[in-house]
Write an enzyme that holds these catalytic residues in place. Structure first.
Site, short mmCIF file in Angstrom:
data_model
loop_
_atom_site.label_atom_id
_atom_site.label_comp_id
_atom_site.label_asym_id
_atom_site.label_seq_id
_atom_site.Cartn_x
_atom_site.Cartn_y
_atom_site.Cartn_z
CE LYS A 65 -3.92 1.87 2.70
NZ LYS A 65 -4.77 1.64 3.88
CB SER A 72 -8.23 0.62 5.78
OG SER A 72 -8.94 1.80 5.54
CB SER A 94 -8.13 3.43 2.77
OG SER A 94 -7.26 2.88 3.74
#
Ligand code: GLN
Length: 490
Positions: free
Chosen positions: A81, A180, A156
């Protein structure tokens, strides 16, 4: 790769093939780069692909293997990420304000993965600064769900979940502040674990809400997830909130406990909430199945209804303070035409941050301002303690807690983006776990009639991440699902 179907490939399977000289790491990497070329233009999971770096890494890994080097992830390509620093690569947090920012050091989790020989295909898309539940808040472009391109992948860590589901790499690291990792894992049909707060070092994770943030693995199955956690977990003197605890051999633990019986709690408040009937049905059949070997008990977590409100005071308050550092001076974007220092600060932040990030900064600054602190932040902190106590009480009666991950299946792009409250409410089942600092895993348990993934969440006591993984492993074995996104089958 004649020996194995791509969709059967997992980290453990790939390690076996590498060990038996059936494939090379270079072939693996070429293969995943091809996969990225084929699918990423459709799903847009990556913000950056490091083709050259990962090829170089693969060549080195193959040489090391020939020399007998035994890294636990030697030559295994992952994605990361884009709010976790990899030295020399961009780290944008999907924000314009960090456009062109190159990380000057490795996050501790990256250092640990590198030590075991892991390779990095690239950095994955997210909601800007990890604020969101759909990856639509990315400052660059939204990511799409490979089960239905009209739908969101969750967020996210949407890019990480999609990269894993599309077999663009063998797994990923995400971050979870309010759901997330678990929510996008559920929306994409993969496994995602938020470790106990303090289990994994946050050094090198760009801070959103420091008392809630935790890095965790996203994998194609529970074994891979356990292995990744094993490698990234452990005390780090660079993060004073990381706990001085020797991580277990999670992989061994789950294998040795395939027949362990657990007492599983079903929180009344979660099941009485408004949930899509297909999700309820999938959970009910799972519960019936679990009754064969486990004790099931209804429990109560009475402060559940306050969790989302509490989170939306605490998380924005911490974010407003953490994001004060983006002032156009130290890193990233700067508004250059300003005529005064004040104008430079103002315009840098006005142009650099997206809408949702600004909303959070304003909410947080307001909640922390003089005269309001007691009414908002202090009150929220007290409610947070009550929420944590609910869980501690429950864990006197049960070993683990089973809940839905999300109230609905993946929703459509554009469906909630203009209604922040609806978006916030999609994390109703994951947020309490962060507020309490507990470990929680999301794993696939079936599909809706529309062919969209459904997930279940298992929550455990502090630093009992192995129990959470063990229960998930038992469910995975029992259900034996093959979760291959429609996009890969068309
Ligand atoms: N969706 C939640 C939020 O927007 C949680 C995000 C996260 O876990 N990073 O704050």
């Amino acid at each position: 790769m004649a020996e194995v179907e791509l969709t059967d490939l997992t980290i453990l399977k790939a390690l076996e093939l590498l060990e038996n000289r059936k494939i090379t790491s270079y072939e693996l990497v070429e293969f995943f780069l091809e996969q990225i070329k084929k699918y990423d233009p459709l799903v847009k999971a990556f913000l950056y692909v490091d083709e050259e770096g990962v090829r170089e890494g693969a060549k080195k890994a193959d040489e090391l293997r020939k020399k007998g080097h035994k890294g636990k992830l030697l030559g295994i390509p992952l994605s990361i990420k884009d709010n976790i620093c990899i030295k020399g690569l961009p780290t944008t947090c999907a924000s314009k304000i960090l456009q062109n920012f190159i990380a000057p050091y490795d996050a501790t989790v990256i250092e640990k993965l590198k030590k075991e020989g892991a390779l990095f295909l690239g950095k994955t898309n997210l909601d800007e600064f990890a604020m969101g539940s759909s990856t639509e808040n990315s400052g660059y472009f939204p990511t799409r769900n490979p089960w239905d391109l009209e739908r969101v992948p969750g967020g996210s860590s949407g890019g990480s979940a999609v990269a894993t589901a599309c077999r663009m790499g063998l797994g990923s690291l995400g971050s979870d502040t309010g759901g997330s990792i678990r929510q996008p894992a559920a929306f994409c049909g993969v496994v995602g674990l938020k470790p106990t707060y303090g289990m994994v070092s946050r050094f090198g994770l760009v801070a959103f809400a420091s008392s809630l943030d935790q890095i965790g693995p996203i994998g194609l199955n529970v074994e891979d997830t356990a292995l990744l956690l094993q490698i990234i977990a452990g005390h780090d003197e660079k993060d004073s909130t990381s706990f001085p605890l020797e991580p277990l051999d999670f992989l061994n633990f789950i294998k040795n406990n395939l027949n362990s019986r657990y007492k599983i709690g079903l929180p009344r408040e979660y099941f009485e909430a408004e949930i899509d009937p297909e999700i309820t049905k999938a959970l009910e059949s799972l519960i019936d199945l679990l009754k064969k070997n486990h004790e099931i008990k209804t429990i109560s977590l009475p402060h559940t209804e306050y969790a989302v409100a509490t989170y939306y005071i605490i998380a924005p308050a911490e974010a407003s303070s953490n994001l004060a550092r983006y002032d156009g001076v130290k890193y990233g974007f700067r508004y250059k035409e300003a005529k005064s220092l004040m104008e430079m600060y103002k315009k840098t932040r006005a142009y650099g941050f997206g809408k949702e990030v600004k909303r959070r900064i304003m909410l947080g600054t307001y909640a922390l301002s003089a005269g309001y602190y007691d009414a908002f932040y202090l009150k929220a902190s007290k409610v947070r303690t009550l929420i944590m106590q609910d869980f501690l009480e429950a864990f006197k009666e049960v070993d683990l807690i089973l809940t839905p991950v999300t109230p609905t299946p993946p929703f459509k792009l554009g469906e909630k983006i203009f209604d922040p409250l609806q978006m916030y409410l999609s994390d109703i089942f994951t947020i309490p776990v962060n507020l309490a600092g507990l470990p929680g895993i999301s794993l696939p348990i079936g599909l809706t009639s529309n062919n969209l993934p459904i997930g279940a969440q298992i929550i455990g006591p502090h630093f009992k991440d192995e129990l959470v993984l063990s229960m998930a492993y038992q469910i995975e074995k029992e259900l034996n699902l093959k979760m291959i996104p429609s996009l890969l089958r068309s």
